[in-house]
Motif scaffolding. Sequence first.
Motif, PDB file in Angstrom:
ATOM      1  N   GLY A 238       3.868 105.606  -9.354  1.00 39.70           N
ATOM      2  CA  GLY A 238       4.721 105.783 -10.533  1.00 39.70           C
ATOM      3  C   GLY A 238       6.202 105.826 -10.245  1.00 39.70           C
ATOM      4  N   HIS A 239       6.584 106.113  -8.996  1.00 42.59           N
ATOM      5  CA  HIS A 239       8.002 106.175  -8.654  1.00 42.59           C
ATOM      6  C   HIS A 239       8.520 104.881  -8.021  1.00 42.59           C
ATOM      7  CE1 HIS A 239       7.815 110.347  -9.766  1.00 42.59           C
ATOM      8  NE2 HIS A 239       9.110 110.471  -9.571  1.00 42.59           N
TER       9      HIS A 239
ATOM     10  N   SER B  19       9.752 102.203  -9.341  1.00 38.24           N
ATOM     11  CA  SER B  19      11.030 101.741  -9.903  1.00 38.24           C
ATOM     12  C   SER B  19      12.196 102.562  -9.372  1.00 38.24           C
ATOM     13  CB  SER B  19      11.013 101.839 -11.432  1.00 38.24           C
ATOM     14  OG  SER B  19      10.011 101.018 -11.962  1.00 38.24           O
TER      15      SER B  19
ATOM     16  N   ARG C 267      15.207 100.857  -7.361  1.00 37.81           N
ATOM     17  CA  ARG C 267      16.597 101.021  -7.797  1.00 37.81           C
ATOM     18  C   ARG C 267      17.481 101.414  -6.618  1.00 37.81           C
ATOM     19  NH1 ARG C 267      18.016 102.663 -13.145  1.00 37.81           N
ATOM     20  NH2 ARG C 267      20.178 103.331 -13.311  1.00 37.81           N
TER      21      ARG C 267
ATOM     22  N   ARG D  81      14.991  95.479  -9.464  1.00 44.18           N
ATOM     23  CA  ARG D  81      14.123  96.016 -10.510  1.00 44.18           C
ATOM     24  C   ARG D  81      12.716  95.484 -10.334  1.00 44.18           C
ATOM     25  NH1 ARG D  81      16.321  95.754 -16.459  1.00 44.18           N
ATOM     26  NH2 ARG D  81      16.022  93.506 -16.214  1.00 44.18           N
ATOM     27  N   LEU D  82      11.774  96.154 -10.962  1.00 43.89           N
ATOM     28  CA  LEU D  82      10.367  95.745 -10.892  1.00 43.89           C
ATOM     29  C   LEU D  82       9.825  95.554 -12.309  1.00 43.89           C
ATOM     30  CD1 LEU D  82       9.087  98.270  -8.201  1.00 43.89           C
ATOM     31  CD2 LEU D  82       9.260  95.793  -7.925  1.00 43.89           C
ATOM     32  N   PRO D  83       8.763  94.744 -12.453  1.00 39.74           N
ATOM     33  CA  PRO D  83       8.140  94.586 -13.778  1.00 39.74           C
ATOM     34  C   PRO D  83       7.174  95.723 -14.062  1.00 39.74           C
ATOM     35  CG  PRO D  83       7.091  93.143 -12.200  1.00 39.74           C
ATOM     36  CD  PRO D  83       8.167  93.867 -11.451  1.00 39.74           C
ATOM     37  N   VAL D  84       7.658  96.953 -13.923  1.00 40.08           N
ATOM     38  CA  VAL D  84       6.793  98.130 -13.958  1.00 40.08           C
ATOM     39  C   VAL D  84       7.323  99.107 -15.000  1.00 40.08           C
ATOM     40  CG1 VAL D  84       6.235 100.213 -12.633  1.00 40.08           C
ATOM     41  CG2 VAL D  84       6.036  97.978 -11.551  1.00 40.08           C
ATOM     42  N   THR D  85       6.411  99.733 -15.738  1.00 39.05           N
ATOM     43  CA  THR D  85       6.764 100.882 -16.569  1.00 39.05           C
ATOM     44  C   THR D  85       5.880 102.045 -16.153  1.00 39.05           C
ATOM     45  OG1 THR D  85       7.336  99.425 -18.407  1.00 39.05           O
ATOM     46  CG2 THR D  85       7.002 101.743 -18.927  1.00 39.05           C
ATOM     47  N   SER D  86       6.475 103.222 -16.037  1.00 39.58           N
ATOM     48  CA  SER D  86       5.733 104.409 -15.622  1.00 39.58           C
ATOM     49  C   SER D  86       5.244 105.182 -16.844  1.00 39.58           C
ATOM     50  CB  SER D  86       6.628 105.311 -14.770  1.00 39.58           C
ATOM     51  OG  SER D  86       7.001 104.627 -13.591  1.00 39.58           O
TER      52      SER D  86
ATOM     53  N   ALA E 244       7.097 105.756 -21.963  1.00 42.98           N
ATOM     54  CA  ALA E 244       7.525 105.911 -20.571  1.00 42.98           C
ATOM     55  C   ALA E 244       7.669 107.379 -20.223  1.00 42.98           C
ATOM     56  CB  ALA E 244       8.855 105.186 -20.377  1.00 42.98           C
TER      57      ALA E 244
ATOM     58  N   HIS F 292       2.581  94.309 -16.587  1.00 42.81           N
ATOM     59  CA  HIS F 292       2.149  93.639 -17.818  1.00 42.81           C
ATOM     60  C   HIS F 292       0.754  93.052 -17.731  1.00 42.81           C
ATOM     61  CE1 HIS F 292       6.424  94.065 -18.427  1.00 42.81           C
ATOM     62  NE2 HIS F 292       6.204  93.876 -19.715  1.00 42.81           N
TER      63      HIS F 292
ATOM     64  N   LEU G 221       5.354  89.250  -6.423  1.00 44.35           N
ATOM     65  CA  LEU G 221       6.356  89.414  -7.484  1.00 44.35           C
ATOM     66  C   LEU G 221       6.685  88.101  -8.193  1.00 44.35           C
ATOM     67  CD1 LEU G 221       9.178  91.828  -6.266  1.00 44.35           C
ATOM     68  CD2 LEU G 221       7.925  91.954  -8.417  1.00 44.35           C
TER      69      LEU G 221
ATOM     70  N   PHE H 191       5.827  86.803 -11.911  1.00 45.47           N
ATOM     71  CA  PHE H 191       6.538  87.146 -13.143  1.00 45.47           C
ATOM     72  C   PHE H 191       7.663  86.153 -13.430  1.00 45.47           C
ATOM     73  CE2 PHE H 191       4.434  90.859 -11.551  1.00 45.47           C
ATOM     74  CZ  PHE H 191       3.698  91.213 -12.665  1.00 45.47           C
ATOM     75  N   THR H 192       7.881  85.232 -12.519  1.00 41.29           N
ATOM     76  CA  THR H 192       8.778  84.107 -12.782  1.00 41.29           C
ATOM     77  C   THR H 192       7.984  82.845 -13.087  1.00 41.29           C
ATOM     78  OG1 THR H 192      10.392  85.063 -11.279  1.00 41.29           O
ATOM     79  CG2 THR H 192      10.673  82.757 -11.831  1.00 41.29           C
TER      80      THR H 192
ATOM     81  N   PHE I 279       9.699  90.685 -18.391  1.00 49.13           N
ATOM     82  CA  PHE I 279       8.866  91.596 -17.606  1.00 49.13           C
ATOM     83  C   PHE I 279       9.612  92.708 -16.872  1.00 49.13           C
ATOM     84  CE2 PHE I 279       6.465  87.453 -17.404  1.00 49.13           C
ATOM     85  CZ  PHE I 279       5.489  87.831 -18.310  1.00 49.13           C
ATOM     86  N   PHE I 280      10.819  92.421 -16.380  1.00 55.41           N
ATOM     87  CA  PHE I 280      11.469  93.394 -15.501  1.00 55.41           C
ATOM     88  C   PHE I 280      12.189  94.466 -16.313  1.00 55.41           C
ATOM     89  CE2 PHE I 280      10.396  90.016 -12.774  1.00 55.41           C
ATOM     90  CZ  PHE I 280      10.283  90.543 -11.498  1.00 55.41           C
TER      91      PHE I 280
ATOM     92  N   ASN J  15      13.097 101.066 -16.134  1.00 57.87           N
ATOM     93  CA  ASN J  15      12.095 102.129 -16.003  1.00 57.87           C
ATOM     94  C   ASN J  15      12.723 103.395 -15.421  1.00 57.87           C
ATOM     95  OD1 ASN J  15       9.543 103.293 -16.103  1.00 57.87           O
ATOM     96  ND2 ASN J  15       8.975 102.541 -14.075  1.00 57.87           N
TER      97      ASN J  15
ATOM     98  N   ARG K 215      15.679 109.139 -25.168  1.00 53.37           N
ATOM     99  CA  ARG K 215      14.758 110.201 -24.766  1.00 53.37           C
ATOM    100  C   ARG K 215      14.805 110.348 -23.244  1.00 53.37           C
ATOM    101  NH1 ARG K 215       9.408 110.360 -23.263  1.00 53.37           N
ATOM    102  NH2 ARG K 215       9.533 108.096 -23.168  1.00 53.37           N
TER     103      ARG K 215
END
Lengths: 416, 90
Positions: free
Chosen positions: A239-240, A242, A246, A251-256, A302, A344, A397, A400-401, B42-43, B46, B69
């Motif tokens: 989860g960390h 991104s 940073r 950046r990464l195509p990730v959401t936590s 998020a 995604h 990676l 995603f392109t 996609f990027f 986050n 938030r």
Amino acid sequence: MKYSALALLRGALAGHRTWTPAWRSPEPKAAYDVVIIGGGGHGLATAYYLAKNHGIRDVAVVERGWLGGGNTGRNTTVVRSNYLYPESARLYDFSLKLYEGLSRELNFNIMLSQRSHVMLAHSRHDLESIARWASAMHMHGIESELLTRAQVGELLPALDLSPAARFPVLGGLRQRRAGTARHDAVAWGYARAADALGVDILQNCEVTGFETGAGGEVTGVETSRGRLRAGRIGIAVAGHSSVLARLAGFRLPVTSYALQAMVTEPLKPRLDTVVISPGTGAYVSQSDKGEIVIGGGLDLFASYAQRGSFAVLQSVVAATLAMFPSFSRLRLLRHWAGIVDVVHDSSPIIGPTPAPGLYINCGWGTGGFKAIPAGGWLLAHALATGRSHELAEPFQLERFTTGRLIDEAAASGIAH
Amino acid sequence: MMQLECPWCGPRDENEFACGGTTHSARPELAASDAEWGEYLFFRDNPKGLHLERWRHTYGCGLWFNVARHTVTHEVLAVYPMTASPPPLG
């Protein structure tokens, strides 16, 4: 010290005063061949396979908290390989096969229990989906069985099979080799085995920045316990991811997101398979201690909070009781959340990053525990050789392109 | 249960809303390269901290709106209209 029944007997006769720590707590050295960020299952497995498969033993695993204190200690311990697409099926079955030999390999009982995983079908559409799924698995060479409603009932006597149920059960998809493993033991087993091969495990050591050379290549990390120089660095922080990316400038195509799980008070054996119901939105198993272990969907906003929201807790409990009405009087004992790195297409990323020398293993999202041996093996391969292992090639990676996504959203079981 | 302030309906429980993810992502020109499109689609930043995101009062009035938030404390720092720029946040 080799663990065995005999060693246990000797220990018992000596009043259990002879046991030594399972791994050292060394002081950091100034430089290592490889530094791995993240002392969870994936990071520790990476260190172990670097030493074991590639002979690279000058390795440090740096962990901000304690070993296995993140998602490795926060999952629902399920292992399985019932995935839809060939790339994923190969990857997850490789992992399951490694799990099958892991207790012996690590000389540490990970308590793998191949008790079957059953996915329920609640509609004609579900029945067609699981038939397609079973056929796909058959093509990948992974056994699976389609179950009739009566067969589901034989396996799961506690399940509500009445036609009047909110989500009536029409059938199921079973993978016999799937099951559960003791999550902490996986982290501890890899830690002990890696340590025995010379890996330094540095706990309470938070990475605060990267050092880079003229060409942007990584040359080391800054940590709360000083600088560590290394030409090759691996990230396995779920989860960390991104946050670390940073620090390294990309950046990464990730959401936590937070993913919750919970256990009830222990009860007598009532459920000896892992059962998942996409219709109701929960999956359930019974731990060896007797607790009912329950998981469900993500908190879909998020979050880095490691705690779940009541709204989702309520719906997951309701879903569990829709499946197993007899659990209604159980009390929840513990409830927690892990921060998962969702991509995604619900498939992982294992390979190089935009920073030369820096490799990442992330994006397992809601299903990282079952992938620990494979994730470690493949990140170790990338770190050691500078090339992606054949199994990891589709999971780069670049997809995603290029748009070459591997959309395993359905195989995460629950519609997240 | 967490509550959000719908600009139209007022404070409502979290389970009436759906989060639409990061807001203010600018769509690239049609001639953009694959890399630019990938970046847009996609990027994500986050962030661990302040996050500007869009929410919809799905099981209420249906309104889309923006929320600032904190992703660790979940504290809502601002709610502002869909087309507005983020307000200054101390």
